[in-house]
Design a protein around this motif. Structure first.
Motif, PDB file in Angstrom:
ATOM      1  N   GLN A 442       0.831  -1.206   0.000  1.00  0.00           N
ATOM      2  CA  GLN A 442       0.000   0.000   0.000  1.00  0.00           C
ATOM      3  C   GLN A 442       0.867   1.259   0.000  1.00  0.00           C
ATOM      4  N   GLU A 445       2.312   1.670  -3.423  1.00  0.00           N
ATOM      5  CA  GLU A 445       1.275   2.131  -4.342  1.00  0.00           C
ATOM      6  C   GLU A 445       0.988   3.614  -4.134  1.00  0.00           C
ATOM      7  N   SER A 446       0.928   4.009  -2.838  1.00  0.00           N
ATOM      8  CA  SER A 446       0.675   5.418  -2.511  1.00  0.00           C
ATOM      9  C   SER A 446       1.810   6.306  -3.025  1.00  0.00           C
ATOM     10  N   LYS A 448       3.782   5.637  -5.488  1.00  0.00           N
ATOM     11  CA  LYS A 448       3.707   5.642  -6.950  1.00  0.00           C
ATOM     12  C   LYS A 448       2.668   6.649  -7.441  1.00  0.00           C
ATOM     13  N   GLU A 449       1.492   6.673  -6.748  1.00  0.00           N
ATOM     14  CA  GLU A 449       0.417   7.600  -7.128  1.00  0.00           C
ATOM     15  C   GLU A 449       0.847   9.054  -6.945  1.00  0.00           C
ATOM     16  N   LYS A 450       1.553   9.322  -5.831  1.00  0.00           N
ATOM     17  CA  LYS A 450       2.030  10.684  -5.576  1.00  0.00           C
ATOM     18  C   LYS A 450       3.022  11.129  -6.644  1.00  0.00           C
ATOM     19  N   GLU A 452       3.133  10.051  -9.686  1.00  0.00           N
ATOM     20  CA  GLU A 452       2.384  10.301 -10.926  1.00  0.00           C
ATOM     21  C   GLU A 452       1.699  11.664 -10.903  1.00  0.00           C
ATOM     22  N   GLU A 453       1.175  12.039  -9.694  1.00  0.00           N
ATOM     23  CA  GLU A 453       0.503  13.345  -9.556  1.00  0.00           C
ATOM     24  C   GLU A 453       1.502  14.489  -9.783  1.00  0.00           C
TER      25      GLU A 453
END
Length: 458
Positions: A442, A445-446, A448-450, A452-453
């Motif tokens: 998790q 994943e978090s 990775k998302e940050k 990408e943002e």
């Protein structure tokens, strides 16, 4: 003599250079050896000029000069440089021989440097096992089964029966094979699809199975076959009674009660041996968890070779001849174990050094005597074999290892649990590890998302 040392991980590469009369004499002596042994058309043996030897055998001459120089001087060089190779896996190369100047490189691995971590009070959890009447009965059932007799019967085949069969295999490529053999139904000696059709049949009956897959040693299907099986004989297992006559025959005493007591003692001894082995392995596993230093690849290779050979011996004991593919697959699976074993070896040696634990010649002799008894030979023959195969250090280490593990066991915090308590704790640990893995996934994943943002914003 000039010696420079290059360090890369555990590898030490020595560049050695020597010049002068010492090299000139060494070259002359090697040339004389060549002159005695080479045959060159146009020259009498032993009278080939040195210039011809140098020109025709330049590479071999250089290697032989370097080899002789290493043989005479390497130990002194190692002492002067305060270096100690961990194995006999020593390589040399980049040889240059010009006139009376010799220059070459020697490479080997040294022991890793690491700090000992606390080893007193290791927490070791183990299952407490008390011998029950059920354990004794299971042992008795096993004895009865091992001493069972087989009676020919006219009954239908059931699981557990022994059947004598004649089989005829016709492969789809035209190859055929037929023979007779005896098998126990349900013991995995026949293919399931064949056993399934044999069950319920009687002696004299035949079965036929179409499209039976054929596999090679790698487990790959390479064709199909038709299998015809004729049941020649059916035998039912007849278990002996556990009575006074039976126990006397097996040397377990004069009567059933005496035999049960002896069986209980045997089980207790087996449990004691198994528990000792379990404690030793758990101490080793606990030590291995604490360290992650680099280990010499030469020692890992040697340990891996030993583990693979041991695996091959186990297969051969079961009547299986291992293929090269099987051994290669085993080596891949055993590599981590080899690394762990080598790492623990260094830890154990360091603990022994700190605690002043040594192995005496008397202990080595005693171990050799025990080996001689086990192999039905003499201690002298065992010692000769060990020395010829450079295995004496293995014997010394096995004794040292046991002494260190005995010390760690004395200092360990051993917690005995019931089987149920132990299984519950293992289950809880697995759940915690799984939860930790999920949290890590998790977090990744978090993250990775940050990322990408942030990239989108840019």
């Amino acid at each position: 003599m000039s010696v420079t040392v290059e360090e890369k991980g555990l590898v030490r590469t020595l560049t050695i250079e020597e010049k002068g009369d010492k090299i000139k004499k060494l070259v002359d002596s090697v040339i004389k050896e060549f002159q005695k042994n080479v045959n060159i058309p146009g020259f009498r043996k032993g009278h080939v000029p040195a210039s011809v030897i140098k020109a025709r055998y330049k590479s071999a001459l250089q290697e032989e000069v370097a080899r002789k120089f290493i043989g005479e001087n390497l130990q002194k060089i190692l002492e002067e440089q305060n270096l100690q190779p961990v194995s006999q896996d020593i390589t040399f190369g980049d040889i240059e021989l010009k006139g009376d100047t010799l220059k070459f490189k020697v490479a080997f691995e040294v022991a890793p440097e690491f700090e000992l971590k606390p080893y007193e009070g290791l927490t070791i959890e183990t299952i407490k096992h008390e011998i029950t009447d059920e354990d004794v009965q299971n042992y008795i059932d096993k004895l009865r089964d091992e001493n069972a007799e087989w009676e020919v019967t006219d009954k239908k085949v059931e699981e557990g029966d022994m059947v004598k069969i004649h089989y005829h295999i016709i492969a789809d490529n035209g190859e055929e094979e037929e023979d007779e053999l005896e098998v126990v139904i349900g013991a995995g000696q026949l293919r399931p699809e064949i056993e399934e059709k044999i069950i319920g049949k009687k002696a004299g009956e035949e079965i036929e199975v179409e499209d039976v897959p054929l596999y090679n040693e790698q487990g790959e299907e390479f064709g199909k076959a038709k299998v015809n099986v004729k049941i020649l004989e059916v035998k039912k297992k007849k278990l002996p009674k556990f009575d006074d006559e039976f126990v006397k025959k097996l040397g377990l005493g004069e009567n059933v009660e005496e035999a049960k007591q002896k069986i209980k003692e045997q089980i207790e001894n087996q449990v004691k041996i198994a528990k000792e082995a379990e404690l030793q392995q758990k101490i080793i596993d606990e030590l291995a968890k604490q360290y992650d230093f680099e280990v010499p690849s030469s020692l890992v290779r040697a340990e891996l070779e030993y583990l693979v050979q041991d695996y091959a011996r186990q297969l051969e004991n079961y009547g299986i001849k291992p293929s090269q593919e099987m051994l290669a697959a085993a080596a891949q699976g055993l590599e981590e174990t080899a690394i762990k074993n080598v790492r623990v070896m260094f830890v154990i040696n360091k603990i022994a050094e700190k605690e002043g634990i040594e192995v005496s010649e008397e202990e080595v002799n005693k171990e050799i005597e025990e080996m001689a008894k086990a192999y039905n030979t003499t201690p002298e023959q065992v010692r000769k074999y060990l020395e010829e195969n450079n295995l004496m250090n293995n014997i010394v280490y096995s004794i040292l290892r046991k002494k260190v593990l005995d010390l760690l066991k004395e200092k360990a915090n051993i917690i005995e649990m019931t089987k149920e308590e132990y299984e519950e704790k293992m289950k809880q640990q697995q759940q915690e590890e799984k939860a930790e893995e999920t949290q890590e996934e998790q977090r990744e994943e978090s993250s990775k998302e940050k990322k990408e943002e942030v990239d989108e914003q840019k």
